[in-house]
Enzyme design. Structure first.
Site, mmCIF file in Angstrom:
data_model
loop_
_atom_site.group_PDB
_atom_site.id
_atom_site.type_symbol
_atom_site.label_atom_id
_atom_site.label_comp_id
_atom_site.label_asym_id
_atom_site.label_seq_id
_atom_site.Cartn_x
_atom_site.Cartn_y
_atom_site.Cartn_z
ATOM 1 N N CYS A 97 43.933 0.989 40.831
ATOM 2 C CA CYS A 97 43.781 -0.113 40.846
ATOM 3 C C CYS A 97 42.524 -0.619 40.446
ATOM 4 C CB CYS A 97 44.066 -0.892 41.944
ATOM 5 S SG CYS A 97 45.623 0.257 43.059
ATOM 6 N N ASP A 156 54.151 -4.220 37.512
ATOM 7 C CA ASP A 156 53.006 -5.455 38.376
ATOM 8 C C ASP A 156 52.828 -6.232 37.727
ATOM 9 O OD1 ASP A 156 50.183 -4.768 39.214
ATOM 10 O OD2 ASP A 156 49.714 -2.955 38.011
ATOM 11 N N HIS A 188 52.490 -2.065 41.131
ATOM 12 C CA HIS A 188 51.130 -1.865 41.430
ATOM 13 C C HIS A 188 51.010 -0.909 42.170
ATOM 14 C CE1 HIS A 188 46.707 -2.922 40.653
ATOM 15 N NE2 HIS A 188 46.910 -3.241 42.761
#
Length: 221
Positions: A97, A156, A188
């Site tokens: 991330c 995502d 994600h």
């Protein structure tokens, strides 16, 4: 690793939530697979945000830690790993991330990192620039110094598949060495096994790819 020998190093870069048990566990997994692993606390000066308060997380991530500070810390971590008596002289980085964003950046800003893995690094293309984030990571790609493994999920929103395709286009444009995977049925933080976003199939495939990638690029030969 418990056994005597020389080993490659890996910097495990945390998510926006901070240096939590999951990131520590990932570092431990690397040590069990024959790597010197370090998981730096990127919020050590500012203090970690409240994981349950997204406003706090976002404020810390965007406003409290300048990119220049993060790059200096990660470059120092790479030098630290390479300075260990049981280092083989190679060091990689992996981030998740926001840590994936940092991974792409450190590969472009430090010659002390020999292979990078970007797992769902968000905000690689910025809509606006600030004093803390003056340059978009996508614009740093011409300076990428090492092989990159880029791993994304089709579901995502950030990085979106369009952002991932833009990254791939820039890597091709500048003749960089990379591997690229877009996972179906994953979004994600698909590797984060403590979050609802976890997707076992994608995460397990990713782990095997990462070990193979590092085996190729961080070996002593």
């Amino acid at each position: 690793p418990a056994a005597a020998g020389t080993y490659p190093g890996v910097i495990v870069i945390m998510e926006a939530f901070g240096l939590n048990d999951h990131i520590k566990d990932v570092a431990n997994r690397f040590s069990q697979n024959g790597f010197l692993a370090i998981a730096p606390d990127m919020y050590t000066r500012e203090g970690a945000p409240d994981e349950n308060n997204m406003d706090s997380v976002i404020k810390t991530m965007f406003s409290s830690v300048p990119d220049s500070q993060a790059m200096a810390d990660l470059d120092s971590a790479a030098q630290y790993l390479k300075g260990q008596s049981d280092s083989n002289g190679k060091a990689g980085a992996i981030g998740f991330c926001s840590g994936g964003r940092y991974t792409l950046m450190i590969g472009c800003n430090s010659t002390n990192v020999d292979a990078c893995v970007d797992s769902a690094g968000g905000f690689i293309i910025q809509d606006e620039h600030t004093a803390q984030r003056p340059v978009s990571p996508i614009d740093m790609v011409p300076n990428l110094h090492c092989p990159l493994l880029a791993l994304f999920g089709e579901e995502d929103p950030n990085p979106s598949p369009a952002h991932a395709e833009r990254l791939q286009a820039e890597l091709d444009k500048h003749g960089k060495t990379y591997e690229f995977v877009m996972y179906r049925d994953a979004g994600h933080a698909f590797f984060a096994d403590y979050r609802p976003s976890y997707r076992a199939a994608a995460a397990q495939d990713m782990w095997h790819r990462v070990l193979g990638f590092y085996g190729k690029h961080l070996s002593s030969s």
